[in-house]
Design a protein around this motif. Structure first.
Motif, PDB file in Angstrom:
ATOM      1  N   SER A 120     -19.745 -23.162  11.221  1.00  0.00           N
ATOM      2  CA  SER A 120     -19.220 -21.905  11.779  1.00  0.00           C
ATOM      3  C   SER A 120     -18.479 -22.124  13.095  1.00  0.00           C
ATOM      4  O   SER A 120     -17.353 -21.623  13.252  1.00  0.00           O
ATOM      5  N   PRO A 121     -19.048 -22.877  14.049  1.00  0.00           N
ATOM      6  CA  PRO A 121     -18.283 -23.138  15.279  1.00  0.00           C
ATOM      7  C   PRO A 121     -16.988 -23.914  15.015  1.00  0.00           C
ATOM      8  O   PRO A 121     -15.972 -23.658  15.656  1.00  0.00           O
ATOM      9  N   ASP A 124     -14.439 -21.531  13.671  1.00  0.00           N
ATOM     10  CA  ASP A 124     -13.945 -20.692  14.766  1.00  0.00           C
ATOM     11  C   ASP A 124     -12.917 -21.451  15.606  1.00  0.00           C
ATOM     12  O   ASP A 124     -11.890 -20.893  15.988  1.00  0.00           O
ATOM     13  N   GLN A 125     -13.188 -22.721  15.909  1.00  0.00           N
ATOM     14  CA  GLN A 125     -12.260 -23.529  16.698  1.00  0.00           C
ATOM     15  C   GLN A 125     -10.937 -23.730  15.959  1.00  0.00           C
ATOM     16  O   GLN A 125      -9.860 -23.644  16.565  1.00  0.00           O
ATOM     17  N   ALA A 127      -9.661 -21.765  13.607  1.00  0.00           N
ATOM     18  CA  ALA A 127      -8.970 -20.471  13.569  1.00  0.00           C
ATOM     19  C   ALA A 127      -8.319 -20.150  14.908  1.00  0.00           C
ATOM     20  O   ALA A 127      -7.188 -19.655  14.957  1.00  0.00           O
ATOM     21  N   GLN A 128      -9.023 -20.446  16.003  1.00  0.00           N
ATOM     22  CA  GLN A 128      -8.485 -20.215  17.350  1.00  0.00           C
ATOM     23  C   GLN A 128      -7.230 -21.057  17.573  1.00  0.00           C
ATOM     24  O   GLN A 128      -6.222 -20.559  18.080  1.00  0.00           O
TER      25      GLN A 128
END
Length: 152
Positions: A120-121, A124-125, A127-128
């Motif tokens: 998940s992290p 997120d990274q 996608a960012q």
């Protein structure tokens, strides 16, 4: 047995795709923070090779060869019999090993903690970074228009 757990192909495809293309530094930083790593045996030790990348015009046209890409792959089996595979872009044997271990762990009872602490992290990274790249590209976008001369 852990191999009998029913995981969806789409879920596995998603985490394998994420690990294959994620930046090595980001993935390995998250993986290095995981303390409880299981023992395993190699089915195929990490090896570097090449694959032919194919494409299609517009996503639907006739396939054509785009070029070659370097890939590192490996396969391992946990002590409980769960098999994990790792295929990653580039020449990183440690990243391929981590990807195979994560793949195997995602098929066990440890899946929730691996998802929470690593995948998940990492998603997120990624996608960012994609959002930042899109915003940077949008800032350089040029709009063209045609003016009507007014002649009848």
């Amino acid at each position: 047995m852990a191999n009998e757990m029913n995981i969806g192909n789409s879920a596995r495809k998603a985490w394998m795709s994420l690990m294959a293309s994620a930046p090595e530094g980001a993935m390995m930083a998250l993986w290095d923070a995981v303390d409880d790593r299981p023992k395993f045996d190699w089915l195929r030790a990490p090896e570097v090779g090449g694959v032919m990348v194919r494409g299609r015009m517009g996503g639907t046209g006739a396939p054509f060869n785009v070029g070659e890409m370097t890939v590192t792959r490996c396969s391992l089996v946990l002590k409980d019999g769960t098999v994990g595979h790792g295929y990653v872009q580039g020449r990183s044997k440690p990243k391929a090993e981590a990807a195979a271990l994560i793949d195997a762990l995602m098929q066990t009872e440890a899946a929730d903690s691996v998802q929470r602490d690593v995948l998940s992290p990492l998603a997120d990274q990624v996608a960012q970074a994609k959002t930042e790249r899109a915003a940077k590209a949008a800032a350089t976008k040029v709009e063209f228009f045609t003016m009507v001369r007014g002649e009848d």
